[in-house]
Scaffold this motif. Sequence first.
Motif, PDB file in Angstrom:
ATOM      1  N   ASN A 116      -9.605   7.398  31.703  1.00 33.23           N
ATOM      2  CA  ASN A 116      -8.746   6.472  30.963  1.00 33.23           C
ATOM      3  C   ASN A 116      -9.125   6.361  29.492  1.00 33.23           C
ATOM      4  OD1 ASN A 116      -7.138   5.796  33.231  1.00 33.23           O
ATOM      5  ND2 ASN A 116      -8.724   4.379  33.923  1.00 33.23           N
ATOM      6  N   SER A 117     -10.340   6.773  29.144  1.00 36.04           N
ATOM      7  CA  SER A 117     -10.782   6.709  27.747  1.00 36.04           C
ATOM      8  C   SER A 117     -10.570   8.030  27.010  1.00 36.04           C
ATOM      9  CB  SER A 117     -12.259   6.310  27.688  1.00 36.04           C
ATOM     10  OG  SER A 117     -13.058   7.343  28.235  1.00 36.04           O
ATOM     11  N   LEU A 147      -2.629  18.006  26.784  1.00 39.77           N
ATOM     12  CA  LEU A 147      -2.836  18.970  27.872  1.00 39.77           C
ATOM     13  C   LEU A 147      -1.788  18.787  28.971  1.00 39.77           C
ATOM     14  CD1 LEU A 147      -6.691  19.339  28.545  1.00 39.77           C
ATOM     15  CD2 LEU A 147      -5.159  20.864  27.309  1.00 39.77           C
ATOM     16  N   VAL A 148      -1.450  17.554  29.284  1.00 43.56           N
ATOM     17  CA  VAL A 148      -0.426  17.305  30.302  1.00 43.56           C
ATOM     18  C   VAL A 148       0.904  17.902  29.854  1.00 43.56           C
ATOM     19  CG1 VAL A 148       0.920  15.515  31.484  1.00 43.56           C
ATOM     20  CG2 VAL A 148      -1.556  15.251  31.256  1.00 43.56           C
ATOM     21  N   GLU A 149       1.271  17.667  28.596  1.00 39.92           N
ATOM     22  CA  GLU A 149       2.524  18.217  28.059  1.00 39.92           C
ATOM     23  C   GLU A 149       2.525  19.741  28.098  1.00 39.92           C
ATOM     24  OE1 GLU A 149       3.186  16.654  24.125  1.00 39.92           O
ATOM     25  OE2 GLU A 149       3.049  14.587  24.848  1.00 39.92           O
ATOM     26  N   GLU A 150       1.420  20.346  27.665  1.00 43.80           N
ATOM     27  CA  GLU A 150       1.332  21.812  27.672  1.00 43.80           C
ATOM     28  C   GLU A 150       1.431  22.367  29.084  1.00 43.80           C
ATOM     29  OE1 GLU A 150      -1.442  22.532  23.698  1.00 43.80           O
ATOM     30  OE2 GLU A 150      -2.369  22.595  25.671  1.00 43.80           O
ATOM     31  N   SER A 151       0.737  21.732  30.010  1.00 44.93           N
ATOM     32  CA  SER A 151       0.757  22.228  31.392  1.00 44.93           C
ATOM     33  C   SER A 151       2.151  22.093  31.993  1.00 44.93           C
ATOM     34  CB  SER A 151      -0.284  21.502  32.246  1.00 44.93           C
ATOM     35  OG  SER A 151       0.059  20.145  32.451  1.00 44.93           O
ATOM     36  N   GLU A 152       2.830  21.002  31.717  1.00 42.61           N
ATOM     37  CA  GLU A 152       4.180  20.822  32.252  1.00 42.61           C
ATOM     38  C   GLU A 152       5.164  21.807  31.624  1.00 42.61           C
ATOM     39  OE1 GLU A 152       4.066  16.237  33.811  1.00 42.61           O
ATOM     40  OE2 GLU A 152       4.841  16.588  31.790  1.00 42.61           O
ATOM     41  N   ALA A 153       4.966  22.134  30.355  1.00 39.91           N
ATOM     42  CA  ALA A 153       5.816  23.134  29.701  1.00 39.91           C
ATOM     43  C   ALA A 153       5.658  24.499  30.370  1.00 39.91           C
ATOM     44  CB  ALA A 153       5.484  23.224  28.214  1.00 39.91           C
ATOM     45  N   GLU A 154       4.491  24.736  30.972  1.00 33.86           N
ATOM     46  CA  GLU A 154       4.244  25.988  31.690  1.00 33.86           C
ATOM     47  C   GLU A 154       4.659  25.896  33.166  1.00 33.86           C
ATOM     48  OE1 GLU A 154       0.700  28.500  30.426  1.00 33.86           O
ATOM     49  OE2 GLU A 154      -0.059  26.451  30.165  1.00 33.86           O
ATOM     50  N   GLY A 155       5.155  24.742  33.569  1.00 36.15           N
ATOM     51  CA  GLY A 155       5.609  24.570  34.947  1.00 36.15           C
ATOM     52  C   GLY A 155       4.556  24.025  35.898  1.00 36.15           C
ATOM     53  N   VAL A 199      -3.832  12.495  36.205  1.00 38.05           N
ATOM     54  CA  VAL A 199      -3.724  11.201  35.539  1.00 38.05           C
ATOM     55  C   VAL A 199      -3.253  10.134  36.521  1.00 38.05           C
ATOM     56  CG1 VAL A 199      -2.501   9.922  33.728  1.00 38.05           C
ATOM     57  CG2 VAL A 199      -3.354  12.236  33.267  1.00 38.05           C
ATOM     58  N   THR A 200      -2.216  10.432  37.285  1.00 37.13           N
ATOM     59  CA  THR A 200      -1.659   9.469  38.239  1.00 37.13           C
ATOM     60  C   THR A 200      -2.685   9.078  39.289  1.00 37.13           C
ATOM     61  OG1 THR A 200       0.557  10.373  37.914  1.00 37.13           O
ATOM     62  CG2 THR A 200       0.194   9.091  39.919  1.00 37.13           C
ATOM     63  N   GLN A 201      -3.359  10.070  39.859  1.00 34.16           N
ATOM     64  CA  GLN A 201      -4.340   9.788  40.905  1.00 34.16           C
ATOM     65  C   GLN A 201      -5.568   9.062  40.357  1.00 34.16           C
ATOM     66  OE1 GLN A 201      -4.936  13.616  42.754  1.00 34.16           O
ATOM     67  NE2 GLN A 201      -3.168  13.345  44.102  1.00 34.16           N
ATOM     68  N   TYR A 202      -5.932   9.360  39.124  1.00 27.06           N
ATOM     69  CA  TYR A 202      -7.056   8.650  38.512  1.00 27.06           C
ATOM     70  C   TYR A 202      -6.677   7.187  38.311  1.00 27.06           C
ATOM     71  CZ  TYR A 202     -11.418   8.173  35.973  1.00 27.06           C
ATOM     72  OH  TYR A 202     -12.677   7.806  35.603  1.00 27.06           O
ATOM     73  N   GLU A 203      -5.469   6.965  37.800  1.00 26.78           N
ATOM     74  CA  GLU A 203      -5.014   5.594  37.547  1.00 26.78           C
ATOM     75  C   GLU A 203      -4.862   4.782  38.825  1.00 26.78           C
ATOM     76  OE1 GLU A 203      -1.477   6.151  35.204  1.00 26.78           O
ATOM     77  OE2 GLU A 203      -2.626   6.397  33.346  1.00 26.78           O
ATOM     78  N   LEU A 244     -12.410  23.136  43.585  1.00 26.02           N
ATOM     79  CA  LEU A 244     -12.137  23.129  42.149  1.00 26.02           C
ATOM     80  C   LEU A 244     -10.769  22.490  41.959  1.00 26.02           C
ATOM     81  CD1 LEU A 244     -13.193  24.149  39.373  1.00 26.02           C
ATOM     82  CD2 LEU A 244     -11.862  26.218  39.788  1.00 26.02           C
ATOM     83  N   ARG A 245     -10.685  21.474  41.101  1.00 26.74           N
ATOM     84  CA  ARG A 245      -9.437  20.731  40.945  1.00 26.74           C
ATOM     85  C   ARG A 245      -9.070  20.580  39.477  1.00 26.74           C
ATOM     86  NH1 ARG A 245      -8.537  17.568  45.697  1.00 26.74           N
ATOM     87  NH2 ARG A 245      -6.388  17.411  45.038  1.00 26.74           N
ATOM     88  N   ARG A 246      -7.778  20.593  39.229  1.00 24.07           N
ATOM     89  CA  ARG A 246      -7.209  20.242  37.928  1.00 24.07           C
ATOM     90  C   ARG A 246      -7.812  21.054  36.786  1.00 24.07           C
ATOM     91  NH1 ARG A 246      -4.398  18.651  41.867  1.00 24.07           N
ATOM     92  NH2 ARG A 246      -4.363  16.451  42.374  1.00 24.07           N
ATOM     93  N   PHE A 247      -8.021  22.336  37.047  1.00 26.95           N
ATOM     94  CA  PHE A 247      -8.641  23.253  36.083  1.00 26.95           C
ATOM     95  C   PHE A 247      -7.546  23.804  35.170  1.00 26.95           C
ATOM     96  CE2 PHE A 247     -10.667  27.108  34.577  1.00 26.95           C
ATOM     97  CZ  PHE A 247     -11.996  26.741  34.454  1.00 26.95           C
ATOM     98  N   TYR A 248      -7.621  23.484  33.892  1.00 23.90           N
ATOM     99  CA  TYR A 248      -6.578  23.899  32.957  1.00 23.90           C
ATOM    100  C   TYR A 248      -7.174  24.129  31.572  1.00 23.90           C
ATOM    101  CZ  TYR A 248      -2.227  24.016  30.327  1.00 23.90           C
ATOM    102  OH  TYR A 248      -1.194  24.413  29.522  1.00 23.90           O
TER     103      TYR A 248
END
Length: 157
Positions: A12-13, A19-27, A35-39, A82-86
């Motif tokens: 959260n800090s 990175l979220v925007e870039e990853s979503e632009a790549e599908g 982010v959702t699961q952390y929150e 290994l999770r959320r590696f980007y």
Amino acid sequence: MTINLKVIEDLNSVDVSKLVEESEAEGYRFLRRLVTQYEDGTNTFNQPGEVLYGVWDQQGHLVAIGGLNRDPYSSKQGVGRLRRFYISPNARRQGIGTKLLKEIIDFGRNHFKEIVVRTDSSTADAFYRANGFSADLGLPEATHGLTLDNGVKETAQ
């Protein structure tokens, strides 16, 4: 490129929006899930053996992220996932992904016998194979795996 690789103690800090925007632009949707699961508290990388790393460039921008969880899909003990590696597209092909993966693997050696990951990307497949992962595990929830109890300390460079 000078980088700063460190553990993310509190997602959260950290500004992960680019990175979220870039990853979503790549599908890819997995950073939005991070982010959702952390929150919502369903995955905060705070169980024994779990960790979340970030990599920042010399301007202080987050350019890569990746974590390690206990594998929720495995019934075997000692399996990490290994999770959320980007890696940001602008930071690829500079060794950042390999450094981040090596850091995660080195951390995982103290907690797991094996690390698995699931990908459907041919680029990621080549990356994981180049870094010592076996493919075609015959598991529905993992496409690649790396055994850690074999005494090998380094992945391919």
